[in-house]
Design a protein around this motif. Structure first.
Motif, PDB file in Angstrom:
ATOM      1  N   CYS A   1     -15.293  15.321  31.261  1.00  0.00           N
ATOM      2  CA  CYS A   1     -14.225  15.844  30.407  1.00  0.00           C
ATOM      3  C   CYS A   1     -13.659  17.145  30.988  1.00  0.00           C
ATOM      4  CB  CYS A   1     -14.743  16.089  28.992  1.00  0.00           C
ATOM      5  SG  CYS A   1     -14.975  14.586  28.013  1.00  0.00           S
ATOM      6  N   HIS A   2     -14.518  17.992  31.510  1.00  0.00           N
ATOM      7  CA  HIS A   2     -14.053  19.235  32.114  1.00  0.00           C
ATOM      8  C   HIS A   2     -13.247  18.967  33.382  1.00  0.00           C
ATOM      9  CE1 HIS A   2     -16.798  21.218  29.315  1.00  0.00           C
ATOM     10  NE2 HIS A   2     -16.243  22.368  29.657  1.00  0.00           N
ATOM     11  N   LEU A   3     -13.661  17.990  34.169  1.00  0.00           N
ATOM     12  CA  LEU A   3     -12.884  17.631  35.354  1.00  0.00           C
ATOM     13  C   LEU A   3     -11.486  17.164  34.965  1.00  0.00           C
ATOM     14  CD1 LEU A   3     -15.607  15.809  37.457  1.00  0.00           C
ATOM     15  CD2 LEU A   3     -14.361  17.853  38.142  1.00  0.00           C
ATOM     16  N   ALA A   4     -11.406  16.354  33.892  1.00  0.00           N
ATOM     17  CA  ALA A   4     -10.104  15.884  33.425  1.00  0.00           C
ATOM     18  C   ALA A   4      -9.246  17.045  32.940  1.00  0.00           C
ATOM     19  CB  ALA A   4     -10.288  14.847  32.314  1.00  0.00           C
ATOM     20  N   ALA A   5      -9.864  17.990  32.228  1.00  0.00           N
ATOM     21  CA  ALA A   5      -9.111  19.146  31.743  1.00  0.00           C
ATOM     22  C   ALA A   5      -8.620  20.009  32.905  1.00  0.00           C
ATOM     23  CB  ALA A   5      -9.966  19.979  30.795  1.00  0.00           C
ATOM     24  N   ASP A   6      -9.476  20.195  33.917  1.00  0.00           N
ATOM     25  CA  ASP A   6      -9.049  20.911  35.116  1.00  0.00           C
ATOM     26  C   ASP A   6      -7.865  20.216  35.767  1.00  0.00           C
ATOM     27  OD1 ASP A   6     -11.081  22.737  34.778  1.00  0.00           O
ATOM     28  OD2 ASP A   6     -12.372  21.895  36.337  1.00  0.00           O
ATOM     29  N   LEU A   7      -7.962  18.903  35.865  1.00  0.00           N
ATOM     30  CA  LEU A   7      -6.924  18.118  36.523  1.00  0.00           C
ATOM     31  C   LEU A   7      -5.619  18.156  35.744  1.00  0.00           C
ATOM     32  CD1 LEU A   7      -6.598  16.316  39.024  1.00  0.00           C
ATOM     33  CD2 LEU A   7      -7.159  14.360  37.570  1.00  0.00           C
ATOM     34  N   ALA A   8      -5.720  18.142  34.414  1.00  0.00           N
ATOM     35  CA  ALA A   8      -4.512  18.147  33.580  1.00  0.00           C
ATOM     36  C   ALA A   8      -3.670  19.398  33.804  1.00  0.00           C
ATOM     37  CB  ALA A   8      -4.899  18.022  32.109  1.00  0.00           C
ATOM     38  N   ARG A   9      -4.294  20.475  34.247  1.00  0.00           N
ATOM     39  CA  ARG A   9      -3.554  21.704  34.520  1.00  0.00           C
ATOM     40  C   ARG A   9      -2.903  21.693  35.896  1.00  0.00           C
ATOM     41  NH1 ARG A   9      -8.168  23.848  31.738  1.00  0.00           N
ATOM     42  NH2 ARG A   9      -9.258  24.217  33.727  1.00  0.00           N
ATOM     43  N   SER A  10      -3.197  20.645  36.693  1.00  0.00           N
ATOM     44  CA  SER A  10      -2.671  20.598  38.061  1.00  0.00           C
ATOM     45  C   SER A  10      -1.985  19.266  38.346  1.00  0.00           C
ATOM     46  CB  SER A  10      -3.825  20.788  39.060  1.00  0.00           C
ATOM     47  OG  SER A  10      -4.587  21.922  38.760  1.00  0.00           O
ATOM     48  N   ARG A  11      -1.450  18.629  37.315  1.00  0.00           N
ATOM     49  CA  ARG A  11      -0.991  17.249  37.459  1.00  0.00           C
ATOM     50  C   ARG A  11       0.188  17.092  38.411  1.00  0.00           C
ATOM     51  NH1 ARG A  11       0.092  14.902  31.990  1.00  0.00           N
ATOM     52  NH2 ARG A  11      -1.747  16.111  31.472  1.00  0.00           N
TER      53      ARG A  11
END
Length: 403
Positions: free
Chosen positions: A127-137
């Motif tokens: 979930c944290h990886l997805a949240a990190d990724l969502a900020r760099s889409r």
């Protein structure tokens, strides 16, 4: 080497990963026993607070089967999936635990409680990886899905099946299955062929003067014949590194003392390989059953009913997503080997659908599926960084998570 600010950010992320995992452990979610709503709601609140797209998945009967997180890049490209289960094994004998199974406490560098190892820490990390990724889409191609399976430990794999059946979900190019352990990355597994074998005989009284070969005696003889059956060794022409294995795992029949039953049901589990597949397994079990009926004949012959069938799978050298995970681990200085597993896993199910999968890599653990389950947190920063790098490589953006 990471800079001071990078170290601080990573420590903050790792602390957040642990806190979310603690919340998940404190919501019991034993497969087939507990309501999955509370544990899924924890994840929904966390993801919503960070504006990460997610939606529930339901099985054909409408029951909650999982949660799907999707983060899309701004350019065309393959999608990859991280998969971890939010349901857990049962507690077993709680009196033997030295801490509550739903503890969630951190003690001496260990996260305690059922699901700490399998797989609520991986759920939190993904979930944290997805949240990190969502900020760099806007910095990557394709997309990342995170499947949080709420129906894995039942053996129904409802979350994966609901994901694959969802017409709006993008078919993944490969799946990384979250599992603990830092020494190996699973790149293959034996398949399985499972059947119930029903052995018949006339019912009778245990005190009768007539000689009656009971269904229990016939079934016991069948177990002996199956145990003695010859299976090929590990020299499979395909190069598969393991041999097949046949095990009788259950024996059901009869009640009381004075009556011999007219049937006994056996569970037979055969682990298959390319050179000894499901057809070969079924042929062998039917042949041995026919031998029993010839040796100890009765009016109703032995019945063999297939229950489940998964083929073996094995990724080739250089296949994704295993290569990205192995490469990231080795770049971090870890000695990690590719492993073909004896037990089956969700990778077999995904293989049926032509989707390559790997299981692992995660933190060291103790008590998985047993008492006092715990996961080591000392290695969590390294494990998290390795998954970050693997995801970045898969999304063709090696510096995706760097500032």
């Amino acid at each position: 080497m990471a800079s001071g600010p990078e170290d601080a950010r990573r420590n903050e992320t790792v602390g957040s990963v642990v806190r979310l995992a603690q919340e998940l452990i404190r919501r019991p979610s034993r497969g087939g026993l507990d309501d999955y709503g509370p544990v899924v709601e924890v994840l929904e609140r966390w993801l919503t607070a960070r504006a990460v797209s997610h939606r529930r998945l339901n099985d054909p009967g409408g029951a909650l089967a999982g949660l799907l997180v999707e983060v899309a890049g701004n350019r065309p490209g393959p999608w990859w999936t991280l998969d971890a289960c939010v349901d857990t094994a049962p507690y077993g004998d709680v009196s033997r635990w030295t801490f509550p199974p739903d503890s969630g406490e951190v003690r001496d560098g260990w996260l305690l409680g059922r699901g700490a190892a399998d797989s609520k820490l991986a759920v939190s990390m993904f979930c944290h990886l997805a949240a990190d990724l969502a900020r760099s889409r806007d910095e990557f191609a394709g997309g990342l899905a995170v499947l949080l399976d709420a129906d894995e430990h039942t053996g129904h794999f409802g979350g994966v099946l609901a994901y694959l059946a969802d017409p709006s979900a993008v078919r993944p190019s490969g799946v990384i299955i979250g599992y603990p352990g830092m020494d190996e990355v699973v790149v293959g597994g034996r398949g399985l062929w499972r059947a119930t074998v029903t052995v018949h005989a006339p019912a009778g009284h245990s005190g009768s003067s007539r000689t009656v070969i009971s269904a229990v005696s016939r079934a016991a003889r069948l177990v002996g014949l199956l145990d003695a059956a010859r299976l090929p060794g590990t020299g499979d022409p395909s190069g598969f590194p393991l041999g097949p294995k046949l095990t009788v795992t259950a024996f059901h029949g009869g009640e009381g003392f004075s009556l011999t039953p007219d049937r006994v049901d056996l569970n037979v589990d055969v682990r298959t390989i390319p050179g000894f597949d499901a057809h070969a397994a079924e042929t062998l079990v039917r042949k041995v059953s026919a031998e029993l009926d010839a040796e100890l004949p009765v009016r109703v012959g032995t019945e063999v009913t297939e229950v489940a069938c998964w083929p073996p799978f094995r990724l080739g050298e250089g296949d994704q997503p295993a290569t990205a995970l192995l490469s990231a681990a080795r770049t971090a200085g870890l000695s990690v080997r590719a492993k073909t597993a004896g037990p089956s896993n969700i990778g077999n199910l995904l293989g049926v659908h032509g989707i390559p999968a790997t299981a692992g890599f995660g933190v060291p653990y103790e008590g998985l599926h047993g008492i006092d389950e715990r996961a080591s947190l000392t290695e969590l920063p390294t494990v998290y960084a390795i998954h970050q790098q693997a995801v970045a490589d898969l999304l063709n953006s090696p510096h995706l998570f760097s500032d």
